[in-house]
Design an enzyme around this catalytic site. Structure first.
Site, PDB file in Angstrom:
ATOM      1  N   GLU A  33      39.398   0.010 -27.142  1.00 35.98           N
ATOM      2  CA  GLU A  33      40.549  -0.179 -27.894  1.00 35.98           C
ATOM      3  C   GLU A  33      40.390   0.022 -29.500  1.00 35.98           C
ATOM      4  OE1 GLU A  33      41.570  -4.221 -26.504  1.00 35.98           O
ATOM      5  OE2 GLU A  33      41.595  -3.389 -24.345  1.00 35.98           O
ATOM      6  N   GLU A  39      40.751  -4.167 -20.078  1.00 36.33           N
ATOM      7  CA  GLU A  39      39.397  -4.254 -20.284  1.00 36.33           C
ATOM      8  C   GLU A  39      38.654  -3.853 -18.996  1.00 36.33           C
ATOM      9  OE1 GLU A  39      41.614  -6.516 -21.335  1.00 36.33           O
ATOM     10  OE2 GLU A  39      41.332  -6.217 -23.542  1.00 36.33           O
ATOM     11  N   HIS A  77      39.048 -16.220 -30.447  1.00 38.29           N
ATOM     12  CA  HIS A  77      38.590 -15.107 -31.242  1.00 38.29           C
ATOM     13  C   HIS A  77      36.907 -15.497 -31.764  1.00 38.29           C
ATOM     14  CE1 HIS A  77      42.699 -13.743 -31.611  1.00 38.29           C
ATOM     15  NE2 HIS A  77      42.172 -12.647 -31.622  1.00 38.29           N
TER      16      HIS A  77
END
Lengths: 409, 337
Positions: free
Chosen positions: B29, B60, B129
């Site tokens: 990506e 993914e 994250h």
């Protein structure tokens, strides 16, 4: 074999990159009012052309035209305009707050405000929205306290989520707003399950879920539509096609081959394609899908065709991957300007009142940010440290109890 | 010798492999025109061509599945999963497919893919994250898991991974992409400039998978760490004032068990440091191995310093992150036992 052409690997590219002129020439848009409106209870096979049209109500002269005109009260239009303008004012102010180091992250919904605002106002208080990170307009339309948003963004002592989430990954159950995760598409199936539960319980509540066009590639998107179709779940599944997934244009998600609304065809549910910058069109399509869901006729997929006028987040500069003026060239205009134009055309609004409202909303946002700053910006104020160890489970197990003690809290 | 940060070193490794091996290609990506959200593939599409480094749909599972298919054909795909937190939709492909293709086909097919993915906290990324998911990969037989801690190793490990005929996951500690970080978040940022491991040779070289590095020699206690935590460990050792030997594992699977055993047999004490949450973490495996192989040499219980058993909280990043202070406490406990 010798006469066969050599195979080549196709990699799609957008029509324009930085330095090029924005190019929307390949875009075929039906005129406002042109796309037909099937009866709400029509059979799905009779409407298989819908994904290739586009539901548009506001014409270039700002008049509402055609079969999808929802004939809304002026009061709704005013509320919609206010919530959209508030969303933009809030986004602009909090984006600046990030630049000033007051928080770690922010994402704007600039250019897409009509979608969440119209759908929030259209659906009922007991319905549930399964949001993405670009639909804060849903909360603005329902008068969610701005200070709570600011506190969440600052992860401070007033944060309703107690500092657990990245800024703007809100959760607001009482406002019909499900918890957001940073993962993409992973809640699309939750919306279907929630809707199936409403049907199972014999309730009248429906669900609405969002993904971006990029996320239609995820398995979770296809799994959710399959379940929605099989069980005729009372759910509105929305694809916000804002043309860009960070730096990837919509062709990387398959837009060069078909429309996102057309994904519905393979699952046998209606697929509507809607001008997402047209408040009235978004309202009308949502109303159609909601009525259909409440009639036990199942799910609808809605592609909301729009443009992400801002960057993906505070972490990227869109001028690095697309023409800097592309947003200004977007053929479907700006959603706030278009609703404003419509209200003026109706004789219900003028530039002076618009400017006064803009100024009042900026004051409201400024006051909320100041109140949040008084509690503290990121790192200057925190929720109670011990709360970090709560809610891993309903009842903490020995691990977190020991670890909390080790921290001395 | 050129000085590079970790992003540049990884980019340089990819550049070398793209230039030297037409079977290497990169996808993921935002990795194409844009060059990746962390800039690791910056300029590679422009230099090597559209089909050598390109953007993918946000899927993914699809990225890993197609990489396995390409690998089975004979290519050496290097894919990026934008954040390790987002690798989970690909988990079935990694566990049930990439890791077992060779075994179940009796060697007829294999999947020589390399998966690059930034991981770890310290960047205020919140719970989606910041995670360190190495233990869920090290538990899967058939997957290799590699974690560089500096630019030199990053380039050499990535080249070795690409050339390896089995699936390799490279977890890139994003907190130290641009400079070493010792856990003192309130001190000025450091860059890689001046760090000996920021001197990165041009051309191809390999850091072999399965070889730990002795970062600091010592007599009294062994510290096992990898990724960002190598730098935290160095700071903690200095602050504790102990004569510790620090091993940078670099590769978790294959694991350099000989280096670990030799060090602990010498020092008689062991502290394990990782950022991932503690329970079921890779530290548990290390602790068991040390206990099994060094029991007679141990003078103190093995200590584990790790992230708490909670999701990574945005507001409490530095309360969660196992910084030098917690390592110092563990070192002292082990020394005073």
């Amino acid at each position: 074999m010798d006469n066969q052409p050599r195979l080549t690997l196709h990699i799609p590219e957008p029509p324009a990159r930085p330095g090029d002129h924005p190019d929307f020439g390949g875009m075929k848009l039906p005129k406002a009012g042109e796309t037909a409106r099937p009866d709400v209870d029509a059979a799905e096979p009779t409407m298989r052309d819908m994904p290739f049209g586009m539901i548009r109500v506001l014409d270039d002269g700002h008049h509402a035209v055609g079969p999808w005109d929802p004939h809304l009260d002026v009061d709704i239009l005013h509320r919609g305009l206010r919530a959209m303008m508030l969303t933009r004012a809030f986004d602009d102010r909090l984006f600046r707050a990030h630049r000033q180091g007051k928080t770690s992250f922010y994402m704007k919904s600039t250019g897409e405000e009509a979608i969440a605002v119209a759908q929030s106002l259209m659906l009922g208080a007991r319905d549930m929205c399964f949001p993405t990170y670009r639909v804060v307009g849903w909360l603005m339309a329902r008068n969610y306290p701005l200070l709570d948003l600011v506190n969440q963004i600052f992860s401070n002592a007033g944060d309703p989520l107690r500092g657990r989430q990245l800024p703007i990954l809100y959760s607001a159950r009482d406002y019909g707003f499900y918890s957001i995760s940073g993962n993409l598409g992973s809640r699309f199936g939750h919306a279907v399950g929630w809707a199936m539960a409403s049907a199972y319980k014999g309730d009248d509540r429906i669900a609405l879920a969002y993904v971006g066009e990029g996320t239609t590639a995820e398995g979770g998107f296809h799994e959710a539509i399959t379940f929605a179709s099989v069980y005729r779940a009372p759910v509105i599944l929305c694809v916000t096609n804002n043309q860009w997934a960070i730096s990837s244009f919509s062709g990387i998600a398959g837009a060069n081959e078909t429309t996102f609304a057309a994904k519905a065809l393979a699952y046998g549910i209606p697929g509507l394609r809607v001008d997402g910058n047209d408040f009235l069109a978004v309202w009308a399509a949502t109303q159609w899908a909601a009525e259909r869901a409440r009639l036990n006729l199942g799910a609808t997929l809605i592609e909301l065709f729009t443009y992400r006028a801002s960057g993906h987040s505070t972490a990227d500069d869109p001028a690095k991957y697309r023409p800097a003026d592309e947003a200004l060239q977007w053929p479907l205009g700006d959603p706030i300007e278009r609703l404003k134009g419509h209200l003026i055309a109706l004789g219900e609004w003028d530039d002076e009142r618009h400017a006064a409202l803009q100024s009042a909303l900026e004051d409201e946002v400024r006051a909320a940010v100041r109140a949040g700053e008084a509690i503290g910006t990121l790192g200057k104020s925190k929720p109670e440290l011990a709360s970090m160890f709560e809610d891993v489970f309903k009842q903490p197990d020995w691990r977190v109890i020991e670890q909390r003690r080790e921290m001395g809290v | 010798m050129p000085v590079m940060n970790m992003v540049q070193a990884l980019n340089n490794a990819l550049d070398e492999k793209l230039g030297g091996d037409p079977n290497v290609l990169i996808f993921g990506e935002d990795v194409g025109y844009f060059g990746g959200v962390f800039r690791v593939t910056d300029g590679l599409q422009a230099k090597h061509g559209l089909t050598r480094c390109f953007d993918t749909p946000i899927a993914e599972g699809g990225i890993i599945a197609t990489a396995i298919g390409m690998g089975a054909y004979g290519l050496r795909p290097v894919v990026e999963i934008q954040f390790a937190d987002y690798i989970l939709p690909a988990f079935d492909q990694l566990v049930s497919e990439a890791a077992r293709l060779r075994y179940r086909s009796n060697g007829e097919f294999w999947a020589p893919l390399t998966v690059r993915t930034p991981y770890g906290g310290g960047i205020f990324g919140g719970q989606t994250h910041s995670q360190s998911p190495e233990a869920i990969f090290t538990h899967v037989v058939g997957l290799k898991t590699v974690v560089p801690s500096n630019p030199y190793d990053a380039k050499g490990l990535l080249i070795a991974a690409i050339e390896d005929d089995d699936p390799v996951i490279i977890l890139e500690p994003k907190r130290i992409y641009n400079g070493p970080f010792d856990g003192h978040h309130d001190r000025p940022l450091k860059t890689w400039a001046g760090h000996p491991k920021a001197e990165v040779p041009e051309g191809l070289y390999r850091v072999p998978l399965g070889k730990a590095a002795v970062v600091r020699e010592g007599r009294d206690i062994t510290v096992l760490a990898y990724g960002t935590m190598v730098h935290v460990a160095l700071a903690g050792i200095e602050e504790a004032g102990v004569d510790a030997e620090l091993l940078d594992l670099r590769s978790l699977v294959p694991l350099d068990i000989e280096a670990i055993v030799a060090s602990v047999r010498k020092t008689g004490r062991c502290v394990i440091l990782h950022e991932a949450s503690r329970f079921g973490g890779f530290g548990g495996e290390l602790s068991a191995l040390v206990q099994e192989r060094c029991f007679d040499h141990l003078k103190a219980p093995i200590e584990r310093v790790a992230g708490w058993d909670t999701p990574y909280p945005h507001a409490f990043e530095w309360d969660y992150f196992p910084g030098p202070a917690r390592l110092v406490a563990a070192l002292r406990r082990a020394m005073e036992y």
